[in-house]
Design an enzyme around this catalytic site. Structure first.
Site, PDB file in Angstrom:
ATOM      1  N   LYS A   1       0.861  -1.172   0.000  1.00 30.12           N
ATOM      2  CA  LYS A   1       0.000   0.000   0.000  1.00 30.12           C
ATOM      3  C   LYS A   1       0.901   1.227   0.000  1.00 30.12           C
ATOM      4  O   LYS A   1       1.696   1.431   0.918  1.00 30.12           O
ATOM      5  CB  LYS A   1      -0.901   0.002   1.225  1.00 30.12           C
ATOM      6  CG  LYS A   1      -1.748   1.261   1.337  1.00 30.12           C
ATOM      7  CD  LYS A   1      -2.779   1.158   2.429  1.00 30.12           C
ATOM      8  CE  LYS A   1      -3.566   2.446   2.548  1.00 30.12           C
ATOM      9  NZ  LYS A   1      -4.613   2.352   3.569  1.00 30.12           N
TER      10      LYS A   1
ATOM     11  N   LYS B   1      -2.036  -1.460  -3.923  1.00 27.89           N
ATOM     12  CA  LYS B   1      -2.928  -0.309  -3.862  1.00 27.89           C
ATOM     13  C   LYS B   1      -2.117   0.973  -3.911  1.00 27.89           C
ATOM     14  O   LYS B   1      -1.148   1.081  -3.170  1.00 27.89           O
ATOM     15  CB  LYS B   1      -3.714  -0.382  -2.541  1.00 27.89           C
ATOM     16  CG  LYS B   1      -4.552   0.823  -2.230  1.00 27.89           C
ATOM     17  CD  LYS B   1      -5.122   0.720  -0.836  1.00 27.89           C
ATOM     18  CE  LYS B   1      -5.941   1.961  -0.556  1.00 27.89           C
ATOM     19  NZ  LYS B   1      -6.503   1.978   0.766  1.00 27.89           N
TER      20      LYS B   1
HETATM   21  C1  PBG Z   1      -7.063   3.715   5.411  1.00 29.68           C
HETATM   22  C2  PBG Z   1      -7.578   3.470   4.028  1.00 29.68           C
HETATM   23  C3  PBG Z   1      -7.434   4.361   2.958  1.00 29.68           C
HETATM   24  C4  PBG Z   1      -8.085   3.783   1.861  1.00 29.68           C
HETATM   25  C5  PBG Z   1      -8.598   2.550   2.279  1.00 29.68           C
HETATM   26  N1  PBG Z   1      -8.256   2.366   3.617  1.00 29.68           N
HETATM   27  C6  PBG Z   1      -6.837   5.709   2.906  1.00 29.68           C
HETATM   28  C7  PBG Z   1      -5.537   5.962   3.530  1.00 29.68           C
HETATM   29  O1  PBG Z   1      -4.673   5.094   3.667  1.00 29.68           O
HETATM   30  O2  PBG Z   1      -5.357   7.108   3.930  1.00 29.68           O
HETATM   31  C8  PBG Z   1      -8.165   4.421   0.511  1.00 29.68           C
HETATM   32  C9  PBG Z   1      -9.145   3.855  -0.455  1.00 29.68           C
HETATM   33  C10 PBG Z   1      -9.435   4.727  -1.606  1.00 29.68           C
HETATM   34  O3  PBG Z   1      -8.791   5.794  -1.815  1.00 29.68           O
HETATM   35  O4  PBG Z   1     -10.336   4.371  -2.376  1.00 29.68           O
HETATM   36  N2  PBG Z   1      -7.009   2.643   6.260  1.00 29.68           N
END
Ligand code: PBG
Length: 334
Positions: free
Chosen positions: A199, A257
């Site tokens: 991520k 991601k």
């Molecule tokens: C945080 C989380 C995020 C997303 C999913 N879970 C945002 C972040 O890490 O700040 C983003 C998903 C998206 O942008 O569609 N646990």
């Protein structure tokens, strides 16, 4: 007589729709799609999300309706994200482990009414953390092991509520192993783990943080971004290191991601993983297509189908996408 001596003419395979069908290498089907959904407190209400046209925050009753619709359309799973009001947020994110909170109630409602629909949880502190981070902030940084402790409790609460797949999105070290042990000790040996393996610290989460009001807070002593735990966008060898650790620790699914800016990472993970590789086509990727389509700059359906097909072609077995419901409809009418 042809003008040129060309025995190799790749265009032969592109002549007609049926010829192209035979030659097609990648297919998009509802089998691979997961719809992320936003849940909020209240009753019989849908709140449109400004930066994500077509996506709403749903009260639990509406969420159940939506799950039913998606089930009818053949979508196998939903990923749930909670909108928590500011007055429930604390620096220790304690509301995240309340078994009677909004999130466990939402999981129970969906599993009671649409039992076949796979419920994938977001195992993370940020929607509940008044600092807006995925971990406990201590002395100006994110405390890895203190966070693990809370993550294990959140996972157990979610599994107790009926979650099929628990998905830690925090990027703390060691979370997969710690959560696997915690779930097994709580008797949840059959609850699967979907790890947000690679991520990235990405600008493309902007609309999502808008939807949940979950961005890191601008406060003294609180890091302004998530760069000390989410990955550096420059790296891909490091994604393979995270993959190795997640597989050793017992991940059942591994995720990359965002998706479109990281197709190379999806490909590399696919080559090294013996469990399904998931790609999260995130909020910013969705918003870009929506914005361009709203301006008449590209066609939403063609643009979305091409983007999702590319993610599959790169090697993703499963895609989390805000387009899932629309794609199911488009595929049904095609
Ligand atoms: C945080 C989380 C995020 C997303 C999913 N879970 C945002 C972040 O890490 O700040 C983003 C998903 C998206 O942008 O569609 N646990």
């Amino acid at each position: 007589m042809p003008l040129y001596d060309l025995p190799q003419r790749p265009r032969r395979l592109r002549q007609t729709g049926n010829m192209r069908r035979l030659a097609r290498e990648t297919r998009l089907s509802t089998d691979h799609l997961i719809q992320p959904l936003f849940v909020m407190a209240g009753e019989k209400e849908r709140q449109p999300i400004g930066s994500m046209p077509g996506q709403d925050r749903l009260t639990v009753d509406q969420l159940v309706e939506e799950a039913r619709t998606l089930d009818d359309l053949g979508i196998p799973g939903i990923a749930l994200f909670p909108k928590i009001p500011d007055d429930r947020k604390t620096t220790d994110a304690r509301h995240a482990v309340d078994p009677d909170g909004l999130y466990p109630r939402a999981i129970r409602a969906v599993k009671a009414e649409v039992p076949d629909m796979l419920v994938i949880t977001d195992t993370a502190l940020d929607p509940y953390n008044s600092d807006g981070h995925d971990g406990i902030v201590r002395d100006g940084d994110i405390d890895n092991d203190a966070t693990l402790d809370v993550m294990c409790q959140i996972a157990a609460v979610q599994a107790d509520a009926g979650a099929d797949i628990v998905a830690p999105s925090d990027m703390m070290d060691g979370r997969i192993g710690a959560i696997r042990t915690a779930l097994d000790e709580a008797g949840h040996t059959e609850t699967a783990l979907m790890s947000y393996t690679a991520k990235y610290a990405s600008a493309y989460y902007g609309p999502f943080r808008d939807a949940l009001d979950s961005a890191p807070r601008r406060r003294e002593g609180v890091p302004v971004d998530k760069a000390t735990y989410q990955m550096d966008p420059s790296n891909s060898d490091e994604a393979l290191r995270e993959l190795r650790l997640d597989l050793e620790e017992g991940a059942d699914f591994v995720m990359v991601k965002p998706a479109l800016p990281y197709l190379d990472v999806i490909r590399r993970m696919r080559e090294h993983s013996d469990v399904p590789v998931v790609a999260y086509n995130v909020s910013g990727e969705y918003a870009m297509i929506q914005a361009a389509a709203a301006n008449g700059w590209l066609d939403e359906r063609a643009g979305a189908m091409e983007a999702l097909t590319s993610i599959r072609r790169a090697g993703a077995d499963v895609i989390l996408t805000y387009f899932a419901k629309k794609v199911a409809r488009w595929l049904a009418e095609a």
